[in-house]
Scaffold this active site. Structure first.
Site, PDB file in Angstrom:
ATOM      1  N   GLU A 151       0.793  -1.273  -0.080  1.00  0.00           N
ATOM      2  CA  GLU A 151      -0.140  -0.064   0.086  1.00  0.00           C
ATOM      3  C   GLU A 151       0.843   1.227   0.041  1.00  0.00           C
ATOM      4  OE1 GLU A 151      -2.645  -0.565   3.085  1.00  0.00           O
ATOM      5  OE2 GLU A 151      -4.114  -1.415   1.710  1.00  0.00           O
ATOM      6  N   GLU A 315      -6.679  -7.697  -0.990  1.00  0.00           N
ATOM      7  CA  GLU A 315      -7.213  -7.879   0.471  1.00  0.00           C
ATOM      8  C   GLU A 315      -8.968  -7.583   0.399  1.00  0.00           C
ATOM      9  OE1 GLU A 315      -5.200  -5.515   3.017  1.00  0.00           O
ATOM     10  OE2 GLU A 315      -3.077  -5.797   2.493  1.00  0.00           O
TER      11      GLU A 315
HETATM   12  C1  GAL Z   1      -4.538  -2.949   4.757  1.00  0.00           C
HETATM   13  C2  GAL Z   1      -3.251  -3.371   4.976  1.00  0.00           C
HETATM   14  C3  GAL Z   1      -3.009  -4.623   5.693  1.00  0.00           C
HETATM   15  C4  GAL Z   1      -3.730  -4.706   6.969  1.00  0.00           C
HETATM   16  C5  GAL Z   1      -5.315  -4.262   6.884  1.00  0.00           C
HETATM   17  C6  GAL Z   1      -5.870  -3.993   8.145  1.00  0.00           C
HETATM   18  O1  GAL Z   1      -4.596  -1.519   4.732  1.00  0.00           O
HETATM   19  O2  GAL Z   1      -2.592  -3.740   3.749  1.00  0.00           O
HETATM   20  O3  GAL Z   1      -1.769  -4.884   6.154  1.00  0.00           O
HETATM   21  O4  GAL Z   1      -3.162  -3.634   7.748  1.00  0.00           O
HETATM   22  O5  GAL Z   1      -5.053  -3.134   5.905  1.00  0.00           O
HETATM   23  O6  GAL Z   1      -5.816  -2.865   8.777  1.00  0.00           O
END
Ligand code: GAL
Length: 682
Positions: A151, A315
């Site tokens: 990110e 994700e």
């Molecule tokens: C995303 C990140 C993950 C995890 C998730 C929940 O932004 O890529 O590593 O942190 O959020 O906070």
């Protein structure tokens, strides 16, 4: 690409952290994932110290032994570079790698993304660890692709280290050549800001009233974007030396101060996105009045699609959101994981990877739940994943299909960046984009974001019947040229207030407004004003319909024989003056509207321009349902997504095949709460 985003497969994945768990759990975890229909895992994005535990000391055993277990299964792996979390030994010994606040307070070890892109020391360490990871692991047969960092520009997208000031000067030297030209571009004559040497130029620093030269801030945002793009490219170039043919390079998320198109073109095979629609239900962010709520993520997905027409979700929400320090959102309700997965797929995702396999028992993210809870016991969410995998097996034909839209919402990075720093620009921009997107949603009108970029292919524009460019504040001759070509060939362009009053440096032009858009719009703007807070709603009469001209009003005057006044203001000191002008330009038309687009106004434009509800002959559905169509060859796949927590009825106007049941459906059909239907309509 051999695997993922290959136009043939749609698949599920999950994010896994072998370093969080006892190795005795690995095998069972992998087996359970495969049994649930998960075919890919992403690993290692925060695991620098597992490979370089101390400066210059390398050990590959940990991931070697994990990959050995993986290789015994059909599981595939996306490996990551670990640069989002530099080790303690690094930041302690070389504090110059740290980012900090504008006031110079450094972000210390303990969270993540605390490094800066421009520190030569960090660049050296990041390049080295990327080289070590890629050269050692890339040949592994289970690995199918790479994620750069994690990110980029998330959490913080402003950089204030000394290295950033040094690099900013270099960026400006290349851009302007001399300090005199920089002074001219930034208008430093104002408030005696004139520079006499490069050494006097810094990234923005604390000032009185937080006000600083806007032209400098605009260049600073471009500089951050440039820094992030270079950092990604540095890693991509290293990874590509080692990856197997057909393996891919990507990164996850789209964040501010970043020209994602450039990054994608320079470094990535495709973009992946992190989709957390449950943010809409976070205690500190919940907005009762937001008409879209979790459906707002469709807008983010449309943004990803503008960068990569077919993309992946690295994700995808699979549990409650929460850090121990912020964010409290509930567990997805039964059906919502499916709904949100299909929301991603409807918008163009062919790969969906859940964050994360098992909820972490330690650290900041103990409340950011994964598919499984801490105990790993069988639960409702893993059952839902199995069911989603089953559904996916029935819609494989959709892989590679493109989202279909005839309406486009134009963006460009100059105006995105300018709207961030200029509150006048920001308010109209946010209002219009939000409402145009929501109006398209509620009228079931598929909509794309379309970025104007240098050297872009005209065909990209010509596929749209109507393009909205709500507030083309910064205009360039090149962009106007593209728009002229689009309209001349028969396109319809809708412009809102404030077009053409700034140049690329963000300086106001002395031309008559709308500046470079004048001949295209066939209008003159003799006067303009903010809508005063005591004036209430200012409307215009468009064929007997009252349309709100929100926030700001350009008072128009037809300036060409081809221009015709369609609506006039009905309120304000300028009641009776033109508010909407249509100009015939070549085979097409330009509509110049004097205000920002309120929700009703946006709907009126979609309707009057004949764009609303393009699938009304196929399906009639309530506003709480979204539709999306993905097209491949002569086939069309229609998604119906019900965001409401109640059953609704839709009406199919002809018999169509439900891909999930393989049955024909026709007439009235009940869609359960959070329900999804996918029909083949051609
Ligand atoms: C995303 C990140 C993950 C995890 C998730 C929940 O932004 O890529 O590593 O942190 O959020 O906070």
């Amino acid at each position: 690409m051999r695997y993922m985003i290959n136009g043939q497969d749609m698949m599920l994945g999950t994010c896994y952290y072998p370093e969080h768990w006892d190795p005795s759990l690995w095998e069972e975890d992998l087996e359970r994932m495969l049994e649930a229909g998960i075919r890919v895992i992403r690993i290692a994005e925060f695991a620098w110290s597992k490979v370089e535990p101390r400066e210059g000391e390398y050990t590959y055993e940990f991931f070697d032994s994990f990959l050995e277990k993986v290789a015994k299964t059909d599981m595939k792996v996306i490996f990551c570079t670990p640069t989002a979390t530099p080790p303690a030994w690094l930041t302690d010994k070389y504090p110059e790698v740290l980012n900090g606040t504008m006031d110079g307070v450094l972000f210390r070890h303990g969270a993540r993304r605390h490094y800066n892109y421009n520190s030569p020391v960090y660049q050296r360490f990041a390049a080295n660890i990327t080289e070590r990871f890629a050269s050692h692991y890339a040949p592994h047969p289970s690995i199918i692709g790479w994620q750069i960092d994690n990110e980029l520009n998330c959490e913080v997208s402003e950089f204030y280290s000394e290295s950033d000031s040094v690099a900013f000067r270099e960026f400006l030297k290349v851009k302007y050549g001399t300090v005199e030209k920089l002074n001219e571009a930034w208008g430093t004559v104002f408030w005696n800001q004139t520079y006499t040497s490069w050494g006097e130029v810094y990234v923005p620093r604390t000032t009185i009233s937080n006000s600083t030269n806007p032209h400098r801030v605009l260049d600073y945002i471009r500089f951050i974007s440039d820094s992030a793009c270079r950092f990604a490219k540095m890693q991509a170039d290293i990874i590509r030396k080692y990856i197997k043919e057909d393996d891919f390079v990507t990164t996850n998320g789209i964040f501010s101060n970043l020209d994602n198109h450039r990054m994608r073109e320079e470094s990535l095979d495709f973009m992946t996105y992190d989709s957390y629609p449950n943010f809409a239900y976070c205690l500190d962010a919940y907005d009762e009045k937001d008409p879209l709520k979790d459906r707002k993520w469709s807008r983010n997905l449309a943004e990803v699609r503008a960068i990569s027409p077919v993309f992946g979700i690295m994700e995808q929400q699979s549990g409650a959101n929460g850090w121990n320090t912020r964010m409290e959102a509930p567990t997805p309700r039964p059906g919502q994981m499916t709904l949100w997965t299909m929301q991603s797929i409807a918008h163009g995702a062919d790969y969906v990877s859940y964050f994360r396999w098992r909820t972490c028992t330690v650290g900041t993210e103990i409340y950011w739940h994964g598919i499984l809870d801490y105990s790993s016991r069988e639960n409702r969410r893993i059952k839902e994943v199995r069911d989603i995998a089953e559904k996916l097996s029935k819609i494989q034909v959709i892989a590679g299909a493109k989202y279909e839209a005839k309406v486009g919402l134009i963006e460009d990075y100059d105006n995105i960046f300018d709207a961030q720093l200029d509150t006048w620009h920001q308010r109209i921009d946010q209002e219009s984009r939000k409402n145009l997107f929501a109006a398209a949603q509620f009228t079931h009108t598929p909509l794309d974001f379309v970025y104007l970029r240098e050297g872009m292919d005209m065909d990209e524009l010509k596929q749209y019947d109507v393009l909205f460019y709500p507030h083309a504040v910064i205009l360039t001759q090149e962009r106007v040229g593209l728009l002229e070509e689009y309209v001349a060939a028969g396109g319809k362009l809708v412009l809102g207030c404030r077009a053409g009053y700034k140049d690329r440096n963000g300086r106001c032009v002395m031309d008559r407004l709308p500046g470079l858009a004048s001949s295209l719009a066939g209008t003159d703007i003799p006067e303009y004003t903010f809508v005063a807070p005591d004036e209430g709603k200012i409307c215009a009469d468009w064929d007997g319909e009252q349309v709100e001209a929100a926030i700001f009003n350009d008072i128009l005057a037809a300036a060409a024989g081809s221009a015709e006044v369609l609506a006039s203001y009905t309120g304000g000191d300028y009641a009776g003056e033109p508010a909407l002008i249509r100009n015939q330009f070549g085979a097409g038309e330009v509509y110049y509207f004097g205000g920002a687009f309120a929700m009703d106004t946006a709907e009126t434009f979609l309707r009057k321009l004949g764009m609303a509800e393009p699938y009304r002959d196929v399906v009639k559905l309530p506003a709480c349902c979204e539709i999306a169509v993905r097209a491949k060859g002569s086939h069309r796949y229609l998604f119906v997504l019900n965001y409401a927590d109640k059953e609704v009825e839709i009406e199919l106007k002809a018999a169509v095949r439900n891909l999930l049941t393989q049955e024909e459906e026709n007439g009235n059909v009940a869609v359960e709460k959070y329900g999804v239907r996918i029909y083949q309509i051609a």
